[in-house]
Scaffold this motif. Structure first.
Motif: not given
Length: 474
Positions: A90-92, A83-85, A25-26
């Motif tokens: 996955v390259d978050l 994606k979530s942490a 979230l941002n």
């Protein structure tokens, strides 16, 4: 290259202070600061705009919230994965960097007028709501703990003092009420809850139960973004001096007009619709073409000619539909049957070959998107935008045989300037016999954003219908 501001994004700081983007979230407080190419600048914005345009389309199509969530989650998976942490492999950091970059580029495109700002804020807030509801609960709480939302926790004594009043707005058992946490905020921060009579008001304060806590957060996001867009608007005159960006931003600001097409603007249709012949076009036009291309075909048949832009628009559509260069020459020669072969070869054949990349600079020209057609001068243009109301009504009844109820529905979308939604409704109505329902769009709930997308999906439905019928024959 283009520099985008992002305070404190150096690699050393990342190593010292953890991930650059710690939460899914941002609130987009800090703009990026690193060099990006114009291509990456535009690509990040376009992918985000595809999602936001579908959000606005969902509102115009009056989708229920669960339906909207399903469609937008699918769009995000396709164009804007985040994606979530806990996600593996996955390259978050890259996903979140792209998400932030796209948001800030679109701020530049949509800060220019009150109407654009309003639409952008509404779509972005909806996207934030969907992400908030689908976020990992632990990660969401960490995000909430990282920000000061200026709410006041209601103590047990104050809660007990107002218990009867609070229970009036919180229909639950006493045991549940005892466990519920309350927060106080100024009532102007939760106008939606006040309007729906979901909160107790006293002395200018709204007592918000924990289960309605999200309303405070959504309102905060919306207010925060509105203020930031106003600040961005004050700096826009400086950016308009950069001719490299002006064209990109102008194009992006048109994105809500017709959505944003994806692969249909550059790739031919798949193998199951390749290889159409010139003599097949009449039947295909009557059964599968959207209104814009059907109108071009009817004009060509009636007048035995089309103006330059009409030929270009319709010719590229047929090319992507699967009409080969040889068949295209046959088709256009038969269509222009009132001129001699010599005149046809001199005036038209070169341009036909040019559009297929066989002359001139030999570029593979894509077919025109809905956005390009909608923003054209109007000849041939998009019938939903450029026809008069009476002419459009007559054309819809004549071409598709719409009932009065369906016609009213389509014309309402046109009246509200949701032209691609009107086209999508026509697609749904005319393909109901193939199992297409209201809200299905051209598949997975997507709206029409390209004439070839409309035709391709229509032809795919017919092929599937024929195969099913053939399978039932003993």
């Amino acid at each position: 290259m283009y520099k985008v501001e992002d305070r404190g994004s150096g690699s050393d700081e990342v190593k010292l202070h953890g991930p650059r983007y710690p939460y899914r979230l941002n609130f987009y407080d800090t703009p990026p600061l690193y060099d990006v190419t114009i291509e990456a600048f535009e690509s990040a914005a376009l992918n985000r705009l595809r999602v936001l345009a579908e959000i606005e389309s969902s509102a115009a199509r009056d989708r229920k919230w669960d339906e909207t969530k399903t469609v937008i989650i699918a769009q995000c998976e396709k164009y804007l994965p985040l994606k979530s942490a806990g996600a593996l492999n996955v390259d978050l950091d890259e996903q979140r960097r792209t998400d932030q970059l796209g948001h800030f580029v679109l701020r530049l495109a949509f800060c220019r007028s009150e109407e654009l700002r309003r639409r952008f804020v509404k779509a972005e807030t909806t996207l934030f709501k969907i992400r908030y509801e689908t976020d990992d609960s632990v990660e969401r709480q960490k995000f909430l703990g990282s920000r000061n939302f200026n709410w006041v926790a209601v103590g047990d004594q104050e809660k007990a003092e107002h218990q009867q009043s609070l229970l009036t707005y919180y229909n639950t058992k006493n045991d549940d009420f005892a466990r519920e946490k309350y927060f106080k905020v100024r009532w102007t921060r939760v106008p939606d809850l006040v309007d729906r009579r979901r909160v107790f008001l006293k002395g200018g304060w709204a007592y918000v139960p924990g289960k309605e806590q999200s309303s405070i957060i959504y309102q905060e996001f919306e207010t925060h973004l509105e203020k930031d867009l106003m600040v961005t608007a004050r700096y826009m005159p400086r950016l308009d001096e950069d001719t490299r960006l002006k064209g990109v931003l102008d194009n992006l600001s048109q994105g809500f007009l017709a959505g944003v097409s994806s692969e249909w603007n550059s790739s031919p249709m798949d193998a199951n619709v390749q290889g159409i012949k010139a003599e097949m076009v009449d039947e295909l036009a009557a059964k599968h073409f959207p209104m814009c291309m059907r109108n071009s075909h009817q004009k060509l048949r009636a007048d035995h000619r089309l103006n330059h832009f009409g030929r270009l628009q319709y010719g590229l559509f047929l090319k992507v539909l699967g009409l080969s260069i040889e068949e295209a020459i046959v088709f256009w020669r038969k269509s222009f049957d009132r001129i001699t072969d010599d005149t046809f070869n001199k005036m038209y054949k070169y341009n036909i070959r040019h559009s297929y990349g066989l002359e001139g600079k030999r570029a593979n020209y894509p077919a025109k998107t809905c956005q390009q057609i909608l923003t054209s001068g109007g000849d041939p243009g998009c019938p939903y935008r450029h026809f008069s109301v009476d002419n459009l009504r007559s054309a819809l009844v004549s071409a598709y045989g719409l009932s009065s109820a369906d016609l009213h529905d389509v014309m309402n979308q046109v009246k509200n300037n949701h032209f691609h939604v009107a086209c999508t409704r026509v697609y749904e109505i005319t393909h109901a016999s193939s199992g297409v329902k209201r809200g299905d769009g051209v598949g997975s709930g997507e709206s029409v954003t390209h004439p070839n997308q409309y035709a391709a999906k229509s032809m795919e439905l017919e092929k599937a219908k024929e195969e099913k019928a053939a399978a039932m024959v003993p």
